[in-house]
Design a protein around this motif. Structure first.
Motif, mmCIF file in Angstrom:
data_model
loop_
_atom_site.group_PDB
_atom_site.id
_atom_site.type_symbol
_atom_site.label_atom_id
_atom_site.label_comp_id
_atom_site.label_asym_id
_atom_site.label_seq_id
_atom_site.Cartn_x
_atom_site.Cartn_y
_atom_site.Cartn_z
ATOM 1 N N MET A 1 0.833 -1.199 0.000
ATOM 2 C CA MET A 1 0.000 0.000 0.000
ATOM 3 C C MET A 1 0.873 1.256 0.000
ATOM 4 O O MET A 1 0.569 2.226 -0.683
ATOM 5 C CB MET A 1 -0.941 0.003 1.194
ATOM 6 C CG MET A 1 -1.912 1.151 1.077
ATOM 7 S SD MET A 1 -3.050 1.255 2.387
ATOM 8 C CE MET A 1 -4.285 0.157 1.870
ATOM 9 N N ARG B 1 1.931 1.839 -3.453
ATOM 10 C CA ARG B 1 0.865 2.286 -4.350
ATOM 11 C C ARG B 1 0.461 3.716 -4.075
ATOM 12 O O ARG B 1 0.266 4.513 -4.981
ATOM 13 C CB ARG B 1 -0.346 1.369 -4.188
ATOM 14 C CG ARG B 1 -0.335 0.248 -5.183
ATOM 15 C CD ARG B 1 -1.671 -0.439 -5.193
ATOM 16 N NE ARG B 1 -1.564 -1.756 -4.621
ATOM 17 C CZ ARG B 1 -2.147 -2.132 -3.506
ATOM 18 N NH1 ARG B 1 -2.891 -1.283 -2.817
ATOM 19 N NH2 ARG B 1 -1.996 -3.358 -3.056
ATOM 20 N N VAL B 2 0.357 4.052 -2.798
ATOM 21 C CA VAL B 2 -0.114 5.393 -2.448
ATOM 22 C C VAL B 2 0.958 6.433 -2.756
ATOM 23 O O VAL B 2 0.681 7.491 -3.312
ATOM 24 C CB VAL B 2 -0.508 5.440 -0.965
ATOM 25 C CG1 VAL B 2 -0.803 6.855 -0.540
ATOM 26 C CG2 VAL B 2 -1.704 4.556 -0.731
ATOM 27 N N LYS C 1 0.328 11.083 4.286
ATOM 28 C CA LYS C 1 -0.217 9.805 3.800
ATOM 29 C C LYS C 1 0.438 8.638 4.509
ATOM 30 O O LYS C 1 -0.232 7.696 4.935
ATOM 31 C CB LYS C 1 0.014 9.685 2.290
ATOM 32 C CG LYS C 1 -0.976 10.518 1.497
ATOM 33 C CD LYS C 1 -0.825 10.271 0.035
ATOM 34 C CE LYS C 1 -1.761 11.162 -0.749
ATOM 35 N NZ LYS C 1 -1.571 11.035 -2.189
ATOM 36 N N LYS D 1 -0.940 8.181 7.861
ATOM 37 C CA LYS D 1 -2.290 7.589 7.842
ATOM 38 C C LYS D 1 -2.218 6.088 7.591
ATOM 39 O O LYS D 1 -2.964 5.297 8.193
ATOM 40 C CB LYS D 1 -3.130 8.246 6.767
ATOM 41 C CG LYS D 1 -3.862 9.464 7.290
ATOM 42 C CD LYS D 1 -4.725 10.053 6.236
ATOM 43 C CE LYS D 1 -5.316 11.374 6.715
ATOM 44 N NZ LYS D 1 -5.857 12.155 5.596
ATOM 45 N N ILE D 2 -1.341 5.721 6.688
ATOM 46 C CA ILE D 2 -1.230 4.286 6.393
ATOM 47 C C ILE D 2 -0.716 3.548 7.625
ATOM 48 O O ILE D 2 -1.176 2.450 7.952
ATOM 49 C CB ILE D 2 -0.310 4.063 5.175
ATOM 50 C CG1 ILE D 2 -0.994 4.623 3.942
ATOM 51 C CG2 ILE D 2 -0.010 2.595 4.985
ATOM 52 C CD1 ILE D 2 -0.122 4.629 2.739
ATOM 53 N N CYS E 1 -3.497 2.970 9.811
ATOM 54 C CA CYS E 1 -4.402 1.961 9.272
ATOM 55 C C CYS E 1 -3.925 0.562 9.599
ATOM 56 O O CYS E 1 -4.727 -0.317 9.890
ATOM 57 C CB CYS E 1 -4.522 2.183 7.773
ATOM 58 S SG CYS E 1 -5.104 0.794 6.868
ATOM 59 N N ALA F 1 -7.662 3.252 5.741
ATOM 60 C CA ALA F 1 -6.872 4.174 4.943
ATOM 61 C C ALA F 1 -7.715 4.874 3.898
ATOM 62 O O ALA F 1 -7.192 5.619 3.072
ATOM 63 C CB ALA F 1 -5.723 3.425 4.275
ATOM 64 N N ILE G 1 -7.407 8.595 2.694
ATOM 65 C CA ILE G 1 -6.267 9.122 1.958
ATOM 66 C C ILE G 1 -6.703 9.554 0.561
ATOM 67 O O ILE G 1 -6.213 10.530 0.007
ATOM 68 C CB ILE G 1 -5.166 8.051 1.838
ATOM 69 C CG1 ILE G 1 -4.677 7.680 3.225
ATOM 70 C CG2 ILE G 1 -4.025 8.541 0.984
ATOM 71 C CD1 ILE G 1 -3.770 6.499 3.228
ATOM 72 N N ASP H 1 -8.273 7.110 -7.386
ATOM 73 C CA ASP H 1 -7.289 7.047 -6.322
ATOM 74 C C ASP H 1 -7.642 5.936 -5.347
ATOM 75 O O ASP H 1 -6.809 5.114 -4.979
ATOM 76 C CB ASP H 1 -7.350 8.375 -5.563
ATOM 77 C CG ASP H 1 -6.001 9.036 -5.540
ATOM 78 O OD1 ASP H 1 -5.143 8.604 -6.336
ATOM 79 O OD2 ASP H 1 -5.828 9.963 -4.745
ATOM 80 N N ALA I 1 -5.126 2.825 -4.951
ATOM 81 C CA ALA I 1 -4.280 2.758 -3.777
ATOM 82 C C ALA I 1 -4.777 1.756 -2.757
ATOM 83 O O ALA I 1 -4.001 1.037 -2.150
ATOM 84 C CB ALA I 1 -4.184 4.134 -3.145
ATOM 85 N N ILE I 2 -6.070 1.735 -2.583
ATOM 86 C CA ILE I 2 -6.542 1.048 -1.385
ATOM 87 C C ILE I 2 -7.322 -0.222 -1.673
ATOM 88 O O ILE I 2 -7.097 -1.257 -1.061
ATOM 89 C CB ILE I 2 -7.402 2.021 -0.561
ATOM 90 C CG1 ILE I 2 -6.496 3.139 -0.087
ATOM 91 C CG2 ILE I 2 -8.034 1.347 0.618
ATOM 92 C CD1 ILE I 2 -7.137 4.456 -0.008
ATOM 93 N N VAL J 1 -7.556 -2.130 -4.405
ATOM 94 C CA VAL J 1 -7.183 -3.039 -5.492
ATOM 95 C C VAL J 1 -7.257 -4.489 -5.065
ATOM 96 O O VAL J 1 -7.692 -5.366 -5.808
ATOM 97 C CB VAL J 1 -5.745 -2.753 -5.950
ATOM 98 C CG1 VAL J 1 -5.446 -3.545 -7.195
ATOM 99 C CG2 VAL J 1 -5.543 -1.295 -6.179
#
Lengths: 854, 351
Positions: A191, A194-195, A237, A240-241, A244, B140, B143, B149, B153-154, B156
Motif C-alpha cells: 500500500m 501504491r499510495v 499519507k 495515515k497508512i 491503518c 486508509a 487518503i 485514487d 491505492a486502497i 485493489v
C-alpha cells in the motif's frame, strides 16, 4: 419396599408466609428439599414478577463474583473449594456483602487498570529501545544508499526538476519509524508503494525476540521499519497508512547524540517502571488472595439466594399484601418436617407472626415421587426412561430389579462372560466412593451409574451359563455326564437284548462317520444331569437342534409368564384406583384370553416333556400341529396328546371367544349404565386422577378456597378438572382400540419373546466361532513353538472376547431386554403419564466453579 | 456444480446448513416480541432476552444499559456466527460468503469517506462500521481524493475491486459523488452476485435469483424516490439502476422518467409483485412506509428460502433475518428508552 411399589402419597399444601419471614422459611425449606413449588404466576412474564429487583441484584453479584474468579484464575491463585455449603445469607448481611463486593470490584478494577497501563507503558518503552537499536544499522545503510539515489534522477528530466525544486523549497528528508505486526508487513509495503508511487524508501528488520502486543496481550513477532520520504504531503499519507495498519510509531532521532540520550533515558525509565509494576502486582496479588478465601462460599450463597427469589416469584400475594401464598406439593409423610422447617424459618427471622401451612384438597394429579437408593436408582431410571409413572400406580421398577437381569442373562448365557462382567461391576461397586469415578467422562459414568444393574446381570449370566453349560462356548463337566457310550456296545448286553435293539459292534464303528446314542437302551441314559444341559451335548452333531428346541420353548414359557404377570399387576392398579368393575370387565377377560390360548400352549409343552419318554418319543404328536388343529377343527381324527383333548380345546376356544366381546364392550356399557342409572356414584372415569376426596362438600370447599386465593387462573384450572364430559363414543373408541391392541399384542408379543432364543443362539454361536477361529488354531501348533504363537492368540482372544462378546453382544442383549420390559411387559398395565417430583432443594445446585467461569 | 445438489451438497456444506437451520430456530418468536413490547425499561428487555437464544450476551455489561451497547453486542453475536460459518466453508460457498460481506464493505467504505468529508476522526467512524464488512485497508480510505485514487491505492486487493470498473473517475469526492459512487458500486456488486448465483445454477439459483432481483428492484425504487428534488439528472439516474431485476429493461426506463411518487407508483402497477406493496403505503400516522413494506416482503422471501434444502440461500436469508431482528430489537429498545411507546408496535414481525 412399599415406597418402591407405589409412589408416595402427595398432598397439596398452601404455605402462608409472612412477608418478613418468607426468605428465611424458603431458605430452611431449600436446605431440606421437601417440597415442589407450583408456579402461581404462570401468565406473568419473567420481568413483571414481584422479586425481579432482588433477582437482578443477585445477578449483579454473580457478575462481580465471576469477574473475581476470572481475575483470580488469571493470577494463578488456587481457589479453595469448601466441602460444606454455607446457608443462604440472612437478608441483613446481603447488603453488607453487596457493598463489600462492589468495593472490592472497584478497587480491583482500578488496580488492574493501573497495572495494565503500566504494563503497556513498559512494553512501549521496550519496543522503543528495540527500535532504536535496530534502526541504528539502517541509518548507516541509508547513508550508503543515498549517493545512488542522487545519481538516479538524471535519467529522467521531470523528476530531476521535481527533486531540485523540492530541495530549493527546503523540503527535507523525513523519517517515520516504528514496529509492525509480522503478518501485515507485505500488505503494508504494497500500500505504501501504491499510495506514494515509490517516493518512499522502506527498510525492515525482523526483531529476534517476540514481544507482547500491548492491546491484545498476545505474544507475536514484530518487524522494525524505517520509512524515509520527502515532502509534507507524502508524510501525511504515510502516517495515515501507519495508523491503518496499527503500527506502533515512535519518534525517530535525527542525530547520534540524540539517539544515545533517548536510549539512556529509556533505560532508566524502564527500571523505574519495573519496580512500580512489581509493587502493583504484589498488591494485586494480596487483594486477590484475600478475596479467594471467601469467594467459594460467596458464590454458593448467591446461588442459593437467587434460587430462593426464583421460588418467591412463583408465590402470589394475598389480598392484604401482608403475606405470600405459596402452593407446594409435599409428600404426606413429611408434612411434619415441613411444619418444623417453617417454624425454624420464622424463629430465625424473629417475626411476631409465624408462617403456617394447611393442606388443601385438590383434584389435580400430584407429581410422582419414588424414593430410590443407590441400588434401585439404576432400575428406576430404566423405567423412567420410558415414562415417569402416573401418580400412585404400580411401579414396575420393583420387579425389573429381578426380571431385567434375568431376561438379559437368558440372552447372554455364558458362565465365563457373565463372570467377567460380574467382576467388572464388582470393581465399580467396591470403589464407588473413589472421587475419580464420580467425575469421569460420559461413557465411563454410564457404566458407573448402572453398576448395580451390571452386577446383577453378571450374576444372572453366570447362572444361565451354568444352565446352558456354556463357558466361553465350551462345556464344563462338573458332575460327570449321565450318558454312557460303552452301554451301546453289543458286548455289554445279553444276547436277547441284542436281538431287540440296534447296538454298535466293531463294523458299525468302523464304517459310520456318525454314531447315534439311543437313550432307550438300558444303561445309555442314566437319568438327567443334576444342573442344566448335559456336557455330552457339546460333542453331539445335533447339539444345535436339541438346544434350539429347548431354548425356543423356554422363551415362550418365560414370555407368557412375564406377560401374565403384567396383566395381574393391572389388577392391583384397578384395586387401588377403586375400579373393581375394570377387574371383571377388563383384567379377567384379558387373563382368560391369554391363558386359554397361550397358557394352554405352555401346558402342552410341559405335558409333552413329562409324559413322553425315550421309548415313546416316536409316537409323540407335534405340538405345532396340535396347536394349529385347535383352531381349525380338522375332519380327520388324530391321536392327540391325551384323551378328551378335543373337548377341552373346544371349551377353551369358547371361553376365548366369549371373553373378546366382554373386553370390547364391557367397560363402555357399564360406564354408560352408571352414567344413566346412578350418576351420583361419582367415579372418576378417564385416567388415574386422584379419587381420594371428592364428595360434594369438598368440591364446594375448594370453590371457597379459590375465592380466598383470589386467583382466576387457579379457578380455571379446577374447573377444567371437575367438568369432565361423559362421552360414550370416546370411551368406546378407546376401549376398542385398547382391546384390539391387546388381542393382537398377545400373539405378536409372544412371538417377540422368541428374541430370547435368537439372541442366546447368536451369542453362543459367536463365541463358538471365536473359539474355533483363534484358540483352536493356537492350540493345534506343535509343542515346541506353540507357546510363542499361543501368547498372541490368547491376547487376541481376550481382546475380541471383551469387545465383541462382552461389549457389543452385551449391549444388544441389554437393548433387547429393555425392549421386552418397555413394550411387552409394561404395556399390560403401566400408563407412565406422570410428572416427576422435583423438590426445591439446594442440593441440586451445582457447587462447582467451572460453571461460573464458563 | 452439476444438477442434482441432493447428491453431493451435504458432503461439503451439510454441516453448515444444519447449523444455520439450528440458528434460524433461535430467532425471536412472535411471543417473544409480545413480551419485549411489554417491557418497561431496558433492564426488563435484558432479562427477557436472557430467556431467548441471546442468552447471557449482556451479562457483563454494567448498568445503565444503552441501546447502542445492545446493538453492538447483538452485532457481535451475529458476527461470531457468521465468522464461524465462513471459516468452516468450502468453495464455492466461501465465495458466496465473500459476496455477502461485500455489501457491508461498500457501506463501510462510503461511511468512512463521508466521515472524512466531515472531518471526523477515523476511530470515531470505525465504531459505526458494520463488523461484517470490516477489512484492514478500510481505515486508509480517507487518503483517497478521487474514486480512481481510492481504487488504485486502497481497494485493489479487496473483493470490492471488480466493482470499480464502472466508476473510475477523477471527480473529487463530495457528498453527491460519494452517493453516486455507492450506488454504482452497489449496482455492479448486485449484478455480479446475481451472475454468480445464476452460474451456480441448481436450487441456489432458484432461491437466490428472486431475492436478488427483488433487492435490485428495491434499490431502483429507492434511488428514484431519493433523487426527487436533487440535482441528479435523469440519464445519470438511469445509470445507477441495477439491471438484474424484474424491472429491467422497460420498468427501469419508465422509472428514469418518473418525476414524483405517483408516477413511480404507476410504474409499479405494471408489476404484480410490487403493486400490492405500493398500495399498502398510506399517508396517515399509523400507516406503513414504503420501506417497511419492502422490509416485510424481504422477510417473507427470506423465510420462504428455508423451505428448500441444499442451497446457499439459507445463509443469506439467515443473515438478513437476523439483521431484521436486530433492527426490531433496537427499534423496541429505542422506543422504550425514549418513552415513545405509541409506535413501539411497528416492528417488522418475522413469520
Amino acid at each position: 419396599m412399599g415406597s418402591l411399589f407405589r409412589s408416595e402419597t402427595m398432598c397439596l399444601a398452601q404455605l402462608f408466609l409472612q412477608s418478613g419471614t418468607a426468605y428465611e422459611c424458603l431458605s430452611a425449606l431449600g436446605e431440606k428439599g421437601l417440597v415442589q413449588f407450583r408456579d402461581l404466576n404462570q401468565n406473568v412474564s419473567s420481568f413483571q414478577r414481584k422479586f425481579v429487583g432482588e433477582v437482578k441484584r443477585c445477578e449483579e453479584l454473580e457478575r462481580i463474583l465471576a469477574y473475581l474468579v476470572q481475575e483470580i484464575n488469571r493470577a494463578h491463585i488456587p481457589l479453595p473449594e469448601g466441602e460444606t455449603s454455607p446457608p443462604a445469607p440472612p437478608l441483613k448481611q446481603v447488603l453488607e456483602m453487596q457493598e463489600q463486593l462492589q468495593k472490592l470490584e472497584v478497587e480491583l478494577r482500578e488496580v488492574t487498570k493501573n497495572k495494565e497501563k503500566l504494563r503497556k507503558n513498559l512494553l512501549e518503552l521496550i519496543e522503543y529501545t528495540h527500535m532504536l537499536r535496530v534502526t541504528k544499522t539502517f541509518v548507516r545503510r541509508t547513508v550508503e544508499f543515498e549517493p545512488t539515489y542522487e545519481e538516479f534522477p538524471p535519467l529522467e528530466n521531470d523528476s530531476l526538476l521535481d527533486y531540485s525544486c523540492m530541495q530549493r523549497l527546503g523540503a527535507k528528508l523525513g523519517f517515520v519509524s516504528g514496529l509492525i505486526n509480522q503478518g501485515k508487513v507485505e500488505a503494508f509495503e504494497k500500500m505504501l508503494w501504491r499510495v506514494c508511487k515509490g517516493y518512499t524508501i522502506v527498510t525492515y528488520a525482523e526483531l529476534e525476540e517476540p514481544l507482547e502486543d500491548p492491546e491484545t496481550g498476545e505474544v507475536i513477532k514484530w518487524y522494525v521499519f524505517l520509512i524515509s520520504f520527502w515532502g509534507e504531503q507524502i508524510g501525511h499519507k504515510v502516517k495515515k497508512i501507519c495508523d491503518c495498519y496499527h503500527c506502533h510509531v515512535y519518534p525517530y532521532p535525527n542525530t547520534a547524540e540524540e539517539r544515545r540520550e533517548i536510549q539512556e533515558g529509556l533505560s532508566t525509565r524502564i527500571q523505574d517502571l519495573y519496580t512500580v509494576l512489581h509493587k502493583t502486582e504484589d498488591y494485586l496479588r494480596q487483594v486477590l488472595c484475600k478475596a479467594a478465601e471467601s469467594v467459594y462460599s460467596r458464590v454458593i450463597q448467591v446461588k442459593k439466594m437467587k434460587a430462593i427469589y426464583h421460588m418467591l416469584n412463583m408465590c402470589s400475594f394475598d389480598v392484604t399484601n401482608k403475606c405470600l401464598i405459596a402452593e407446594v406439593w409435599c409428600p404426606e409423610a413429611e408434612l411434619h418436617q415441613l411444619r418444623r422447617a417453617l417454624e425454624e424459618g420464622s424463629r430465625e427471622s424473629g417475626a411476631a407472626l409465624p408462617s403456617f401451612m394447611n393442606t388443601i384438597p385438590t383434584k389435580e394429579t400430584p407429581p410422582t415421587l419414588i424414593r430410590t437408593n443407590k441400588f434401585t436408582e439404576g432400575f428406576q431410571n430404566i423405567v423412567d426412561a420410558y415414562g415417569v409413572g402416573s401418580y400412585r400406580e404400580v411401579n414396575p421398577a420393583l420387579f425389573t430389579i429381578i426380571t431385567f437381569p434375568f431376561l438379559f442373562a437368558v440372552m447372554f448365557g455364558d458362565l465365563g462372560h457373565g463372570f467377567v462382567m460380574f467382576l467388572f461391576a464388582l470393581l465399580l461397586v467396591l470403589n464407588e466412593n473413589h472421587p475419580r469415578l464420580n467425575q469421569s467422562q460420559e461413557i465411563m459414568r454410564m457404566f458407573f451409574n448402572g453398576r448395580y444393574i451390571l452386577l446383577l446381570m453378571g450374576l444372572f449370566s453366570v447362572y444361565t451359563g451354568l444352565i446352558y453349560n456354556d463357558c466361553f462356548s465350551k462345556c464344563v463337566n462338573l458332575f460327570g455326564s449321565r450318558w454312557n457310550v460303552s452301554a451301546m456296545y453289543s458286548s455289554s448286553h445279553s444276547p436277547e437284548e441284542r436281538r431287540k435293539m440296534v447296538l454298535w459292534n466293531d463294523s458299525v464303528i468302523r464304517h459310520n462317520r456318525v454314531l447315534q446314542l439311543d437313550p432307550s437302551i438300558p444303561g445309555v441314559f442314566q437319568g438327567p444331569y443334576p444342573l442344566g444341559i448335559d456336557p455330552v451335548w457339546n460333542l453331539a452333531t445335533n447339539r444345535l437342534t436339541f438346544l434350539n428346541s429347548f431354548k425356543m420353548k423356554m422363551s415362550v414359557i418365560l414370555g407368557i409368564i412375564h406377560m401374565t404377570f403384567g396383566v395381574i399387576l393391572g389388577i392391583f392398579n384397578h384395586l387401588h384406583f377403586r375400579k373393581k368393575f375394570s377387574i371383571y370387565l377388563v383384567s379377567i377377560p384379558e387373563l382368560l384370553f391369554m391363558l386359554c390360548i397361550f397358557g394352554y400352549l405352555i401346558f402342552m409343552i410341559v405335558y409333552k416333556w413329562l409324559v413322553f419318554s425315550a421309548e415313546t418319543s416316536r409316537v409323540a404328536p407335534s405340538i405345532l400341529i396340535e396347536f394349529i388343529n385347535m383352531f381349525l377343527f380338522p375332519a380327520s381324527e388324530t391321536d392327540g396328546l391325551y384323551p378328551g383333548q378335543e373337548h377341552v380345546q373346544r371349551l377353551l376356544l369358547v371361553v376365548t371367544a366369549l371373553s373378546v366381546p366382554v373386553l370390547f364392550l364391557g367397560k363402555p356399557l357399564f360406564l354408560l349404565w352408571l352414567h344413566n342409572g346412578c350418576s351420583c356414584f361419582g367415579v372418576s372415569r378417564s385416567g388415574y386422577t386422584l379419587v381420594r376426596k371428592d364428595s360434594e362438600e369438598e368440591v364446594s370447599l375448594l370453590g371457597s378456597q379459590d375465592i380466598e386465593g383470589g386467583s382466576n387462573q387457579m379457578e380455571d384450572g379446577y374447573r377444567e378438572v371437575t367438568c369432565e364430559e361423559f362421552n360414550f363414543g370416546e370411551i368406546l373408541m378407546t376401549q376398542v382400540i385398547h382391546s384390539i391392541e391387546y388381542c393382537l399384542g398377545c400373539i405378536s408379543n409372544t412371538a417377540s419373546y422368541l428374541r430370547l432364543w435368537a439372541l442366546s443362539l447368536a451369542h453362543a454361536q459367536l463365541s463358538d466361532v471365536l473359539w474355533t477361529m483363534l484358540m483352536r488354531v493356537g492350540l493345534r501348533v506343535d509343542t515346541t513353538y506353540g507357546v510363542l504363537l499361543l501368547l498372541p492368540m490368547v491376547a487376541l482372544f481376550a481382546v475380541l472376547t471383551i469387545f465383541i462378546l462382552l461389549l457389543m453382544e452385551g449391549l444388544s442383549a441389554f437393548l433387547h431386554a429393555v425392549r421386552l420390559h418397555w413394550v411387552e411387559f409394561q404395556n399390560k398395565f403401566y400408563v407412565g403419564a406422570g410428572t416427576k417430583f422435583v423438590p426445591f432443594s439446594f442440593r441440586l445446585l451445582s457447587l462447582k466453579f467451572s460453571d461460573d467461569v464458563a | 456444480m452439476l444438477e442434482g445438489a441432493e447428491l453431493c451438497f451435504n458432503v461439503d456444506h451439510g454441516y453448515l446448513e444444519g447449523l444455520v437451520r439450528g440458528c434460524k430456530a433461535g430467532l425471536l418468536t412472535q411471543q417473544d416480541y409480545v413480551n419485549l413490547v411489554q417491557c418497561e425499561t431496558l433492564e426488563d428487555l435484558k432479562i427477557h432476552l436472557q430467556t431467548t437464544d441471546y442468552g447471557n450476551f449482556l451479562a457483563n455489561q454494567t448498568s445503565p444499559l444503552a441501546v447502542s451497547t445492545i446493538d453492538t453486542e447483538m452485532r457481535k453475536k451475529l458476527c461470531r456466527e457468521f465468522e464461524y460459518f465462513r471459516n468452516h466453508s468450502l468453495e464455492p460457498l466461501s465465495t458466496f460468503f465473500t459476496y455477502m460481506t461485500c455489501s457491508y464493505m461498500i457501506d463501510n467504505v462510503i461511511l468512512l469517506m463521508n466521515g472524512a468529508l466531515q472531518k471526523k476522526s477515523v476511530k470515531e467512524m470505525l465504531v459505526k462500521c458494520h463488523p461484517l464488512g470490516r477489512f484492514t485497508e478500510m481505515e486508509a480510505v480517507n487518503i483517497a481524493e478521487t474514486p480512481s485514487d481510492l481504487f488504485n491505492a486502497i481497494l485493489v486487493e479487496t473483493p470490492l475491486a471488480p466493482f470499480f470498473q464502472d466508476c473510475m473517475s477523477e471527480n473529487t469526492l463530495d457528498e453527491l459523488n460519494i452517493e453516486i459512487l455507492r450506488n454504482k458500486l452497489y449496482k455492479s456488486y448486485i449484478e455480479a452476485f446475481y451472475k454468480f448465483c445464476k452460474n451456480h445454477g441448481d436450487v441456489t439459483a432458484e432461491i437466490m435469483c428472486p431475492i436478488l432481483e427483488f433487492e435490485a428492484d428495491r434499490r431502483a425504487f429507492i434511488i428514484t424516490l431519493n433523487s426527487f428534488g436533487t440535482e441528479l439528472s435523469k440519464e445519470d439516474r438511469e445509470t445507477l439502476y441495477p439491471t438484474c431485476g424484474k424491472l429491467y429493461p422497460e420498468g427501469l426506463r419508465l422509472l428514469a422518467q418518473a418525476e414524483d411518487f405517483e408516477q413511480m407508483k404507476r410504474v409499479a402497477d405494471h408489476y404484480g409483485v410490487y403493486k400490492p406493496l405500493f398500495e399498502a403505503v398510506g399517508d396517515g400516522s399509523g400507516a406503513k412506509t414504503l420501506e417497511d413494506m419492502f422490509y416485510e416482503r424481504e422477510v417473507q422471501m427470506n423465510v420462504l428460502a428455508f423451505n428448500r434444502q441444499f442451497h446457499y440461500g439459507v445463509f443469506y436469508a439467515y443473515t438478513k433475518l437476523k439483521e431484521q431482528e436486530m433492527r426490531n430489537v433496537v427499534w423496541i429498545a429505542e422506543c422504550i428508552s425514549q418513552r415513545h411507546r405509541a409506535k413501539i408496535n411497528s416492528y417488522i414481525p418475522i413469520l
